[in-house]
Write a protein that holds these residues in place. Structure first.
Motif, PDB file in Angstrom:
ATOM      1  N   SER A  71       0.835  -1.067  -0.027  1.00 32.47           N
ATOM      2  CA  SER A  71      -0.014  -0.178  -0.033  1.00 32.47           C
ATOM      3  C   SER A  71       0.777   1.284   0.164  1.00 32.47           C
ATOM      4  CB  SER A  71      -0.789   0.157   1.326  1.00 32.47           C
ATOM      5  OG  SER A  71      -0.234   0.258   2.412  1.00 32.47           O
ATOM      6  N   LEU A  72       2.212   1.131   0.459  1.00 34.81           N
ATOM      7  CA  LEU A  72       2.950   2.071   0.045  1.00 34.81           C
ATOM      8  C   LEU A  72       4.421   1.882  -0.130  1.00 34.81           C
ATOM      9  CD1 LEU A  72       4.169   3.195   3.749  1.00 34.81           C
ATOM     10  CD2 LEU A  72       3.413   0.896   3.284  1.00 34.81           C
ATOM     11  N   VAL A  73       4.988   3.192  -0.659  1.00 38.02           N
ATOM     12  CA  VAL A  73       6.554   2.948  -0.904  1.00 38.02           C
ATOM     13  C   VAL A  73       7.466   3.292   0.193  1.00 38.02           C
ATOM     14  CG1 VAL A  73       8.411   3.769  -2.566  1.00 38.02           C
ATOM     15  CG2 VAL A  73       6.244   3.074  -3.534  1.00 38.02           C
ATOM     16  N   SER A  74       8.274   2.739   0.516  1.00 31.31           N
ATOM     17  CA  SER A  74       9.238   2.933   1.591  1.00 31.31           C
ATOM     18  C   SER A  74      10.819   2.765   1.233  1.00 31.31           C
ATOM     19  CB  SER A  74       8.955   2.367   2.656  1.00 31.31           C
ATOM     20  OG  SER A  74       9.227   0.727   2.795  1.00 31.31           O
ATOM     21  N   SER A  75      11.786   3.070   1.977  1.00 26.53           N
ATOM     22  CA  SER A  75      13.201   3.015   1.796  1.00 26.53           C
ATOM     23  C   SER A  75      13.867   2.221   2.875  1.00 26.53           C
ATOM     24  CB  SER A  75      13.753   4.403   1.303  1.00 26.53           C
ATOM     25  OG  SER A  75      13.755   5.033   2.428  1.00 26.53           O
ATOM     26  N   ILE A  76      15.033   1.791   2.508  1.00 20.35           N
ATOM     27  CA  ILE A  76      15.853   1.135   3.515  1.00 20.35           C
ATOM     28  C   ILE A  76      17.460   1.717   3.252  1.00 20.35           C
ATOM     29  CG2 ILE A  76      14.595  -0.621   3.893  1.00 20.35           C
ATOM     30  CD1 ILE A  76      16.777  -2.191   2.390  1.00 20.35           C
ATOM     31  N   PHE A  77      18.395   1.851   3.991  1.00 18.78           N
ATOM     32  CA  PHE A  77      19.851   2.200   3.827  1.00 18.78           C
ATOM     33  C   PHE A  77      20.286   0.787   4.325  1.00 18.78           C
ATOM     34  CE2 PHE A  77      18.326   6.349   3.493  1.00 18.78           C
ATOM     35  CZ  PHE A  77      19.184   7.111   2.804  1.00 18.78           C
ATOM     36  N   PHE A  78      21.326   0.310   3.621  1.00 19.32           N
ATOM     37  CA  PHE A  78      22.336  -0.710   4.209  1.00 19.32           C
ATOM     38  C   PHE A  78      23.494   0.005   4.839  1.00 19.32           C
ATOM     39  CE2 PHE A  78      20.518  -3.029   0.324  1.00 19.32           C
ATOM     40  CZ  PHE A  78      19.799  -3.808   1.020  1.00 19.32           C
ATOM     41  N   MET A  79      23.658   0.000   6.271  1.00 14.48           N
ATOM     42  CA  MET A  79      24.615   0.637   6.728  1.00 14.48           C
ATOM     43  C   MET A  79      25.845  -0.159   6.985  1.00 14.48           C
ATOM     44  SD  MET A  79      23.163   3.630   7.303  1.00 14.48           S
ATOM     45  CE  MET A  79      24.477   4.470   8.329  1.00 14.48           C
TER      46      MET A  79
ATOM     47  N   VAL B  69      20.439  -2.923   8.689  1.00 17.91           N
ATOM     48  CA  VAL B  69      19.407  -2.211   7.670  1.00 17.91           C
ATOM     49  C   VAL B  69      18.538  -1.294   8.313  1.00 17.91           C
ATOM     50  CG1 VAL B  69      17.484  -2.721   6.231  1.00 17.91           C
ATOM     51  CG2 VAL B  69      19.262  -4.083   6.275  1.00 17.91           C
ATOM     52  N   TYR B  70      18.602   0.024   7.868  1.00 19.22           N
ATOM     53  CA  TYR B  70      17.774   1.285   8.435  1.00 19.22           C
ATOM     54  C   TYR B  70      16.527   1.448   7.557  1.00 19.22           C
ATOM     55  CZ  TYR B  70      21.378   2.731  11.679  1.00 19.22           C
ATOM     56  OH  TYR B  70      22.516   2.720  12.909  1.00 19.22           O
ATOM     57  N   GLY B  71      15.369   1.579   8.359  1.00 15.72           N
ATOM     58  CA  GLY B  71      14.203   1.822   7.516  1.00 15.72           C
ATOM     59  C   GLY B  71      13.202   2.708   8.512  1.00 15.72           C
ATOM     60  N   ASP B  72      12.519   3.850   8.068  1.00 11.15           N
ATOM     61  CA  ASP B  72      12.427   4.301   6.686  1.00 11.15           C
ATOM     62  C   ASP B  72      13.123   5.523   6.979  1.00 11.15           C
ATOM     63  OD1 ASP B  72      11.845   5.429   4.378  1.00 11.15           O
ATOM     64  OD2 ASP B  72       9.855   5.297   4.266  1.00 11.15           O
ATOM     65  N   CYS B  73      13.948   5.977   6.308  1.00 11.93           N
ATOM     66  CA  CYS B  73      14.749   7.139   6.456  1.00 11.93           C
ATOM     67  C   CYS B  73      14.756   8.225   5.481  1.00 11.93           C
ATOM     68  CB  CYS B  73      16.412   6.855   6.623  1.00 11.93           C
ATOM     69  SG  CYS B  73      16.564   5.489   7.968  1.00 11.93           S
ATOM     70  N   SER B  74      13.820   8.098   4.378  1.00 11.26           N
ATOM     71  CA  SER B  74      13.811   8.992   3.404  1.00 11.26           C
ATOM     72  C   SER B  74      12.321   9.294   2.780  1.00 11.26           C
ATOM     73  CB  SER B  74      14.842   8.592   2.266  1.00 11.26           C
ATOM     74  OG  SER B  74      14.496   7.336   1.500  1.00 11.26           O
ATOM     75  N   VAL B  75      11.501   8.326   3.029  1.00 13.50           N
ATOM     76  CA  VAL B  75       9.949   8.760   2.240  1.00 13.50           C
ATOM     77  C   VAL B  75       8.869   8.792   3.208  1.00 13.50           C
ATOM     78  CG1 VAL B  75       8.617   7.453   0.844  1.00 13.50           C
ATOM     79  CG2 VAL B  75      10.857   6.784   0.521  1.00 13.50           C
ATOM     80  N   ASN B  76       8.852   8.145   4.074  1.00 14.29           N
ATOM     81  CA  ASN B  76       7.406   8.471   4.985  1.00 14.29           C
ATOM     82  C   ASN B  76       7.526   9.078   6.317  1.00 14.29           C
ATOM     83  OD1 ASN B  76       5.464   6.489   3.565  1.00 14.29           O
ATOM     84  ND2 ASN B  76       7.084   5.378   3.809  1.00 14.29           N
TER      85      ASN B  76
END
Length: 696
Positions: free
Chosen positions: A518-526, A534-541
């Motif tokens: 239902s939504l787009v989100s993002s992750i970062f591989f640190m 893995v960090y989420g969500d750090c750029s979209v929601n």
């Protein structure tokens, strides 16, 4: 049962071959299959095909081994980035091996020059191969042993540390000296630092042919007394000498510097003339024969002892003695088996068996950052996907496309003016392969106008408007190419804003409704030093509700797993468990409940504080019943504010490398770059996008 054990030499002039043979014999007697691996083999001459251990195994034993990566001695003097090359080659050798084994025994690189790069290389390799560690010392290096043991708790390897082996197999010192050293080591050892073996020289197992050793040490005769002695049973080094007036030194050689002998030891000899009955004394630090004093020559004739001198220094002497026997043993199978049995019997059998059982710990094993990047490139290379870079006229994009092509991780397509791209490449010494497809968007845009009208007709899209949009926007054109399946993924963002990238992806690619997204989100591989988070969500929601937060966590866990990271989800908050209350805490709590309901297969805990999620000790205090055990790999932040601040703080303050933001939830992969993205950022994002395209 599968267990990896690595021998790491800490002292100089440690010969690991006989220790390896002893351990192999030990495990094979327990009916365990053993695979031997010497990752790096330092070439001594052009005739060396195998390292000593592998050569002996091939010639006399049935134990399997992996061929070493040959390197020149000078290689270790090069800059640190060469370690990356060695690690990649070593892991390649290991992964190509298809031999079944119970025990993988890895032999580290000797560090006779005390080069810190070699120490780092040994430790890095042990981590990436997930090996238990055994550090090997010699008795004459006891000060270094104590110093090292006191530092052991500062290493990140403590969970994999099996113990130490003190090896005195070849450099045979007096028992009285060794007993004193061993007692001192044990008195200084930190609690629970086990000594797996304290190996002593055994003259019934080993002996040195006198003629052979004198030749290897390149000695010159000063005075030779003829005795009926053919072998040396004991070498005495004056710096380790403890006088034992009940010992028979008749088969011994004393090695002492010329200055110490002349100014000190010669006077002891005169007083105890009947006590010392050495076969010979070898003097070192003698520049040449003219250094020898006339009075000295007159005095030594009274001692009835052979005297020699060598121009070699003490470290070379010890190294020669150390290697002498292994070179002799290469051609003596019976002696080799006798010696390996002796070493095997010296090992602490009860301790080794109890600490090499499978699953001895409940700890989860992290994927290292190096292994993550290695697997990333290897997987992408295997897929050979086509990735579009809409900002084709940007220098960083051109450089990244060239590197990605050279590494073989993707077939890159550049959108932009062909002549301009070639001119930028030429001006910056970039070689653009013919495999990189460069397309002028003005030549193809019209082919996609009707598709945009079809997709956005209900939103009022007209032909003329669509024509103008596709003509002026490479990101829209690229998204249309992705939609119709002409490419496999898109990477952009060095010029386009995140809003531009996300908007075009949502309007043209859309969310993956097949997976109930239902939504787009993002992750970062640190990419931390020894593991990946893995960090989420750090750029979209910006401020997701609890349903959205649970979906972000599930998306992040699924994507992490596909990249080789076992998901252990921490739903982060400013409080742990029931210690806090409030709207933000309750949101995290409800999201955690929903995850457990929808995906009972996932390991998840929340609300939980960051420190309790990643630190075992803090977890045992704050949340002893947490299923994460302080070993979280996927960390979900409650909102964009906390997530974005945290990832940038860690990235900038600690110099942590990160890959992202990686968008998830779309029908096909489109990934956004930071406008300050480095070449590495872009190349690795291309690899991630290629892998995502195989999984959507």
């Amino acid at each position: 049962m599968k267990r990896n054990i690595m021998l790491i030499p800490v002292s100089k002039n440690i010969n690991l071959t006989i220790i390896s043979l002893g351990l192999i014999n030990f495990f094979e007697e327990l009916n365990h299959s053993v695979l031997f691996f010497k990752p790096f083999y330092e070439l001594h001459n052009c005739y060396d095909v195998l390292d000593d251990t592998s050569l002996i195994l091939k010639k006399y034993f049935s134990t399997s081994f992996i061929n070493s990566h040959h390197i020149n001695k000078k290689f270790f003097l090069l800059e640190k980035f060469k370690n990356k090359y060695l690690l990649e080659n070593s892991i390649d050798l290991f992964l190509k091996n298809k031999i079944y084994y119970d025990i993988l025994l890895i032999e580290g690189v000797n560090n006779n020059s005390h080069n810190f790069l070699i120490n780092d290389l040994n430790l890095d390799l042990s981590y990436h191969l997930k090996s238990d560690l055994i550090f090997v010392f010699s008795h004459d290096d006891y000060k270094n042993i104590i110093f090292f043991l006191k530092k052991i708790k500062n290493f990140n390897i403590s969970n994999n540390f099996l113990g130490i082996i003190i090896n005195n197999t070849f450099l045979n010192f007096q028992d009285i000296y060794i007993n004193r050293v061993s007692k001192h080591i044990k008195s200084q050892c930190i609690d629970n630092i086990p000594i797996i073996a304290d190996i002593r020289y055994n003259c019934d197992v080993l002996f040195y042919p006198i003629s052979k050793i004198l030749t290897l040490l390149k000695v010159h005769k000063i005075l030779k007394i003829n005795f009926n002695v053919n072998v040396v049973k004991l070498f005495l080094f004056y710096d380790n000498l403890i006088f034992d007036y009940e010992y028979n030194y008749s088969h011994s050689i004393l090695i002492i510097s010329y200055d110490i002998f002349v100014h000190k030891f010669i006077h002891i000899l005169k007083r105890k003339l009947n006590f010392f009955n050495f076969y010979a004394i070898i003097l070192f630090n003698v520049k040449d024969c003219h250094t020898l004093q006339y009075g000295f020559l007159k005095d030594i004739k009274k001692f009835n002892i052979s005297f020699f001198y060598t121009l070699l220094d003490i470290n070379i002497i010890k190294l020669i003695i150390n290697r002498c026997h292994i070179n002799i043993l290469k051609y003596n199978q019976n002696q080799l088996k006798k010696l390996s049995n002796y070493i095997s019997n010296c090992l602490n059998e009860k301790y080794i068996i109890s600490h090499t059982k499978c699953n001895k710990k409940k700890y989860f094993s992290h994927l290292s950052s190096f292994s993550f990047l290695y697997n990333l490139k290897k997987y992408a290379k295997k897929l050979n996907k086509c990735i579009l870079l809409p900002e084709g006229n940007e220098l960083r994009i051109i450089q990244s496309a060239a590197i990605a092509n050279e590494l073989g991780i993707a077939r890159c397509v550049l959108l932009g003016n062909v002549d301009e791209i070639h001119q930028i490449a030429l001006s910056n010494n970039i070689i653009l392969s013919k495999n990189i497809n460069i397309i002028n968007p003005k030549n193809i845009y019209f082919n996609y106008v009707h598709k945009l009208v079809q997709l956005r007709y209900k939103k009022g899209m007209t032909f003329e408007l669509a024509k103008s949009i596709v003509y002026h926007s490479n990101i829209i054109l690229g998204s249309l190419m992705l939609h119709v399946g002409e490419i496999d993924g898109i990477v952009c963002g060095v010029r386009y804003t995140s809003i531009d990238v996300l908007k075009s992806a949502l309007q043209i690619i859309g969310v993956n409704k097949k997976k109930n997204v239902s939504l787009v989100s993002s992750i970062f591989f640190m990419l931390l030093k020894n593991h990946v988070l893995v960090y989420g969500d750090c750029s979209v929601n910006i401020n997701p509700n609890f349903q959205q937060l649970s979906e972000i966590a599930i998306q992040s866990a699924d994507l992490s797993k596909k990249f080789g990271i076992e998901p252990r989800i921490a739903m982060l908050s400013y409080s742990t468990g029931l210690s806090g209350q409030g709207e933000s805490v309750e949101k995290v709590r409800q999201a955690t409940i929903l995850i457990k309901k929808n995906r009972p297969d996932l390991v998840v805990d929340g609300p939980i504080q960051y420190d309790a999620s990643v630190n075992e000790f803090i977890s045992s205090i704050k949340s002893p019943s947490s299923p994460l055990l302080g070993q979280a790999t996927v960390l979900i932040f409650p909102d964009l504010n906390s997530g974005n601040i945290t990832y940038k703080a860690i990235q900038q303050s600690l110099g942590v490398y990160s890959i992202g933001p990686i968008l998830q939830g779309l029908n096909k992969p489109v990934n956004d770059l930071s406008r300050g993205a480095s070449i590495d950022d872009i190349v690795y994002t291309i690899a991630v996008t290629a892998i995502q395209s195989d999984q959507e």
